[in-house]
Design a protein around this motif. Structure first.
Motif, mmCIF file in Angstrom:
data_model
loop_
_atom_site.group_PDB
_atom_site.id
_atom_site.type_symbol
_atom_site.label_atom_id
_atom_site.label_comp_id
_atom_site.label_asym_id
_atom_site.label_seq_id
_atom_site.Cartn_x
_atom_site.Cartn_y
_atom_site.Cartn_z
ATOM 1 N N PRO A 176 0.813 -1.219 0.000
ATOM 2 C CA PRO A 176 0.000 0.000 0.000
ATOM 3 C C PRO A 176 0.844 1.266 0.000
ATOM 4 O O PRO A 176 0.512 2.242 -0.676
ATOM 5 C CB PRO A 176 -0.811 -0.099 1.297
ATOM 6 C CG PRO A 176 -0.540 -1.416 1.879
ATOM 7 C CD PRO A 176 0.479 -2.122 1.093
ATOM 8 N N PHE A 177 1.964 1.233 0.736
ATOM 9 C CA PHE A 177 2.812 2.434 0.801
ATOM 10 C C PHE A 177 3.388 2.760 -0.573
ATOM 11 O O PHE A 177 3.380 3.910 -1.006
ATOM 12 C CB PHE A 177 3.954 2.238 1.808
ATOM 13 C CG PHE A 177 3.484 2.179 3.223
ATOM 14 C CD1 PHE A 177 3.133 3.354 3.899
ATOM 15 C CD2 PHE A 177 3.369 0.972 3.891
ATOM 16 C CE1 PHE A 177 2.683 3.306 5.200
ATOM 17 C CE2 PHE A 177 2.916 0.918 5.189
ATOM 18 C CZ PHE A 177 2.568 2.083 5.851
ATOM 19 N N SER A 178 3.890 1.723 -1.250
ATOM 20 C CA SER A 178 4.509 2.028 -2.535
ATOM 21 C C SER A 178 3.448 2.480 -3.536
ATOM 22 O O SER A 178 3.710 3.332 -4.376
ATOM 23 C CB SER A 178 5.317 0.843 -3.069
ATOM 24 O OG SER A 178 4.502 -0.273 -3.218
ATOM 25 N N PHE A 179 2.226 1.926 -3.396
ATOM 26 C CA PHE A 179 1.147 2.402 -4.271
ATOM 27 C C PHE A 179 0.886 3.884 -4.033
ATOM 28 O O PHE A 179 0.846 4.683 -4.975
ATOM 29 C CB PHE A 179 -0.131 1.587 -4.015
ATOM 30 C CG PHE A 179 -1.299 2.034 -4.842
ATOM 31 C CD1 PHE A 179 -1.416 1.614 -6.161
ATOM 32 C CD2 PHE A 179 -2.269 2.875 -4.325
ATOM 33 C CE1 PHE A 179 -2.480 2.029 -6.943
ATOM 34 C CE2 PHE A 179 -3.335 3.291 -5.102
ATOM 35 C CZ PHE A 179 -3.442 2.862 -6.408
ATOM 36 N N LEU A 180 0.753 4.261 -2.750
ATOM 37 C CA LEU A 180 0.408 5.645 -2.435
ATOM 38 C C LEU A 180 1.540 6.598 -2.791
ATOM 39 O O LEU A 180 1.314 7.663 -3.381
ATOM 40 C CB LEU A 180 0.063 5.769 -0.944
ATOM 41 C CG LEU A 180 -1.269 5.130 -0.546
ATOM 42 C CD1 LEU A 180 -1.474 5.219 0.957
ATOM 43 C CD2 LEU A 180 -2.421 5.814 -1.283
ATOM 44 N N ILE A 181 2.767 6.225 -2.465
ATOM 45 C CA ILE A 181 3.879 7.157 -2.696
ATOM 46 C C ILE A 181 4.133 7.355 -4.187
ATOM 47 O O ILE A 181 4.223 8.495 -4.671
ATOM 48 C CB ILE A 181 5.150 6.665 -1.963
ATOM 49 C CG1 ILE A 181 4.916 6.755 -0.451
ATOM 50 C CG2 ILE A 181 6.363 7.500 -2.353
ATOM 51 C CD1 ILE A 181 5.993 6.133 0.388
ATOM 52 N N THR A 182 4.226 6.240 -4.939
ATOM 53 C CA THR A 182 4.458 6.425 -6.377
ATOM 54 C C THR A 182 3.251 7.095 -7.024
ATOM 55 O O THR A 182 3.409 7.884 -7.952
ATOM 56 C CB THR A 182 4.739 5.088 -7.093
ATOM 57 O OG1 THR A 182 3.772 4.135 -6.668
ATOM 58 C CG2 THR A 182 6.114 4.581 -6.826
ATOM 59 N N GLY A 183 2.054 6.802 -6.530
ATOM 60 C CA GLY A 183 0.866 7.464 -7.059
ATOM 61 C C GLY A 183 0.934 8.967 -6.839
ATOM 62 O O GLY A 183 0.625 9.757 -7.737
ATOM 63 N N ALA A 184 1.376 9.373 -5.629
ATOM 64 C CA ALA A 184 1.478 10.803 -5.334
ATOM 65 C C ALA A 184 2.519 11.454 -6.238
ATOM 66 O O ALA A 184 2.290 12.548 -6.784
ATOM 67 C CB ALA A 184 1.860 10.999 -3.866
ATOM 68 N N ILE A 185 3.649 10.777 -6.428
ATOM 69 C CA ILE A 185 4.674 11.338 -7.325
ATOM 70 C C ILE A 185 4.109 11.451 -8.736
ATOM 71 O O ILE A 185 4.329 12.447 -9.438
ATOM 72 C CB ILE A 185 5.946 10.466 -7.304
ATOM 73 C CG1 ILE A 185 6.557 10.488 -5.897
ATOM 74 C CG2 ILE A 185 6.972 10.963 -8.315
ATOM 75 C CD1 ILE A 185 7.711 9.534 -5.718
ATOM 76 N N GLY A 186 3.342 10.426 -9.130
ATOM 77 C CA GLY A 186 2.719 10.463 -10.451
ATOM 78 C C GLY A 186 1.782 11.649 -10.601
ATOM 79 O O GLY A 186 1.799 12.339 -11.624
ATOM 80 N N ALA A 187 0.972 11.910 -9.564
ATOM 81 C CA ALA A 187 0.044 13.040 -9.625
ATOM 82 C C ALA A 187 0.812 14.346 -9.778
ATOM 83 O O ALA A 187 0.439 15.230 -10.568
ATOM 84 C CB ALA A 187 -0.805 13.074 -8.359
#
Lengths: 324, 358
Positions: free
Chosen positions: A94-105
């Motif tokens: 979940p952390f890697s999903f959220l962090i990379t997702g935030a960087i993507g945004a």
């Protein structure tokens, strides 16, 4: 001079030895079956890495060449969490999903948004981004190879068939099965989000006709941002899961980029099942040809086949007829 | 319509100013070896070749709108043709093992020179092959992909796949290509038994790059160039006007691959080796980066970018390991904020505003 000659002789001998060994392991259906079963593992990886790409490409029509770097970021998130907090690999997903997702945004807001409607420019910009991300990670973590521990309870092999001596003839590691399971689960989740939620409906309408959706009041820029972030998040999860297969290093994403793209263009991006089909076709034909010939030749043949496929079906194999 | 007639009117004049300025620059460049050491000459020659390579991509991308990551491949194919010639000549001198076989073939158990490599022993054949192999390869690929409904982005993905596949292929065929190491320790270039000194090589390369630049300039100002630019702007309209768009694309694609091949062929005697590194996607993107930063469709921009970045890289890599990061940031900034590239933007600033026909 003499030493050189001896060396060449040795090399020659080695070559003959290899040739003999190759001849000895002649065609056997069990070995082929084993190869194909293990090909499922490749299918899982392709599916996992291609899924995020398919979504961003399908909805936004942008070429994300930094996808490999988002995979790499996910792997580093896992590495940091594991080395600092001793977290289990599964718990870091979940952390890697959220962090990379935030960087993507963030990337979507600052870069991609400015290049809307110019696919070749986005391609260049994301290539620049991939160099920058690699450089930044190299600055922070150095170029040294890092290692991530696989969860201890997912180890060993699943043996499907044993030969007369009792050693496994057809076997696949549980971890590869785990990768396939994760990939299928993410595929199902994405499919659910796309088909059964309001946001998903908006995303699909933007995929089919961007201008019309805009007219009907869909906030397309928000949809774009969420889609891109979600795609990057999926890449992050892929990175986490893959991280324990090999070492973690700044250029690791490059290995997956071309293959992920081939998966996406083979299957087409209009339907999610296309990605699954693409991953299956490429993964299994790779495994099969690799068994009959060898690995590099298999890769060359598969890439050649994909080129031919793009030539005749540029939209991929699974397409929806639509007005453009 | 106003744009196109303007273009034709300009074309009929001979640009005296341009000829004088470029002539002076050419002379200054020609005097370069008289003032610098062999390291700088060698570096400069390589950069000139990279410049020519960038111009060949500019013809395809900047003028016709086909973004290709495969130009490194064409470059390297030309390079391999020349490398085989130089390597075979070294082997014939009896330097290795006393037989007419390059060392890497001996190591990999080959006993006889493969028939498809053997003819490259002769200079004329090698010289033709260094143009013909990339050009024929490009022609086949071009005919295959441009005569279909494949467009834009997908062509770029195909070029990525070609580059990736060929890299794997060349690495795997160790006995014939030298694998990951490529073809190393080649002999010096000699034409008709006379060794070509470094200065001579530099002048040859300078002449080649000059010709490529002048030829490309002439080509892009001609009617053909006008059609190519129109294809980039609006492919459908051009085909409705009765032009066979695919043929034009195939022509410029093949021509540019030929130029890239010659650049690769001249690169080998300087570099003294060629390897799959130059086939890989990373080198292909390097070329794309030069063109993007210099300015698409400006011809001179890509050369300037290739030479400047190459020179800076040469020094920066001694100071910092993160030179690539700087290139990445530069590329991002150029793509997002100055899409015309450095030279394109500067040219726009100084250009008097065109009168708009009403």
């Amino acid at each position: 001079m003499k030493a050189d000659q001896e060396r060449s002789k040795k090399r020659k001998n080695m070559f003959y030895y290899l040739a003999q060994e190759e001849a000895a392991s002649s065609f056997s259906s069990i070995a082929l079956a084993n190869q194909l079963v293990n090909g499922i593992g490749i299918v899982g990886i392709l599916l996992l890495t291609g899924l995020g790409l398919a979504i961003t490409f399908g909805v936004m029509r942008i070429i994300n060449l930094a996808h490999g770097e988002f995979i790499m970021l996910g792997a580093y998130v896992t590495f940091v969490l594991q080395s600092n907090f001793n977290l289990d690999l599964l718990l870091t997903i979940p952390f890697s999903f959220l962090i990379t997702g935030a960087i993507g945004a963030l990337v979507e807001l600052t870069i991609i948004r400015r290049l809307y409607g110019r696919p070749l420019e986005t391609l260049l910009a994301t290539w620049g981004l991939s160099i920058v991300l690699q450089g930044v990670i190299k600055l922070i973590f150095t170029a040294q190879l890092k290692y991530v521990k696989a969860p201890p309870y997912i180890s060993g092999n699943l043996t499907l068939l044993t030969d007369e001596q009792g050693s496994p003839a057809i076997a696949i590691s549980y971890y590869r099965l785990f990768i396939v399971a994760i990939a299928l689960a993410l595929l199902a989740l994405t499919s659910y989000l796309l088909n059964n939620t309001d946001l998903g409906r908006q995303v699909r309408s933007v995929t089919q006709n961007r201008d019309m959706s805009k007219c009907l009041g869909v906030n397309t820029s928000l949809v774009d941002m969420i889609t891109f972030a979600y795609g990057c998040g999926l890449a992050g999860v892929a990175g986490t899961v893959i991280s324990s297969l090999k070492s973690v290093s700044p250029p690791m994403g490059q290995d997956y980029l071309v293959d992920a793209w081939m998966t996406v263009v083979t299957g087409g991006v209009d339907k999610l099942v296309g990605v699954l089909a693409g991953a299956f076709l490429i993964g299994q034909s790779n495994a099969g040809i690799a068994y009959l010939l060898n690995d590099p030749v298999a890769r060359v043949i598969v890439l050649g086949a994909v080129i031919v496929l793009i030539r005749y079906f540029p939209e991929g194999l699974f397409t929806v007829q639509k007005r453009s | 319509m106003a744009q196109s007639t303007l273009g034709i009117a300009k074309r009929s004049q001979i640009p005296f100013k341009l000829v004088t300025v470029s002539g002076i620059i050419f002379l200054i460049m020609a005097a370069f070896p008289l003032f610098f050491g062999s390291f700088q000459i060698s570096l400069m020659s390589k950069l000139l070749l990279f410049g020519a390579l960038a111009v060949s991509l500019d013809l395809v991308w900047g003028f016709t709108g086909i973004l290709s990551f495969a130009h490194g491949v064409f470059f390297t194919l030309g390079g391999y043709a020349m490398a085989y010639y130089l390597k075979l000549n070294l082997a014939a001198d009896g330097n290795t093992y006393g037989i007419d076989l390059p060392d890497f073939m001996v190591w990999n158990g080959l006993e006889k020179l493969p028939w498809f490599i053997a003819p490259l022993k002769y200079f004329p054949i090698a010289a033709v092959a260094m143009v013909a192999i990339p050009a024929i390869f490009a022609y086949l690929v071009g005919t295959f992909i441009f005569r279909s409904k494949v467009s834009g982005v997908y062509i770029t993905i195909i070029t990525l796949a070609i580059s990736s596949a060929l890299t794997t292929f060349f690495i795997s065929q160790q006995a014939y290509t030298g694998g990951t190491n490529g073809i190393t320790d080649v002999s010096r270039l000699s034409i008709a038994g006379v060794d070509v000194p470094l200065n001579g090589l530099y002048w040859m390369i300078l002449l080649f790059t000059g010709c490529v630049l002048a030829g490309s300039y002439w080509l892009t100002k001609s009617n053909l160039g006008l059609i190519l630019r129109s294809i980039k702007e609006n492919e459908n309209r051009i085909s409705y006007l009765g032009y066979d768009v695919a043929s034009f694309k195939i022509f410029i694609w093949t021509l540019s691959a030929g130029i890239a091949g010659i650049a690769g062929g001249l690169f080998v005697p300087l570099n003294r080796f060629i390897s799959p590194v130059y086939l890989a996607v990373a080198f292909g993107t390097q070329v794309v980066i030069w063109v993007a930063i210099g300015g698409r469709g400006t011809l001179i921009g890509p050369i300037i970018a290739a030479m400047l970045l190459g020179q800076v890289q040469n020094y920066a890599e001694r100071v910092t390991q993160d030179w690539q990061l700087v290139v990445g940031i530069l590329l991002l900034v150029v793509v997002v904020f100055i899409p015309d590239g450095l030279v394109g933007t500067i040219a726009k600033l100084f250009k008097p505003k065109q009168k708009v026909a009403r």
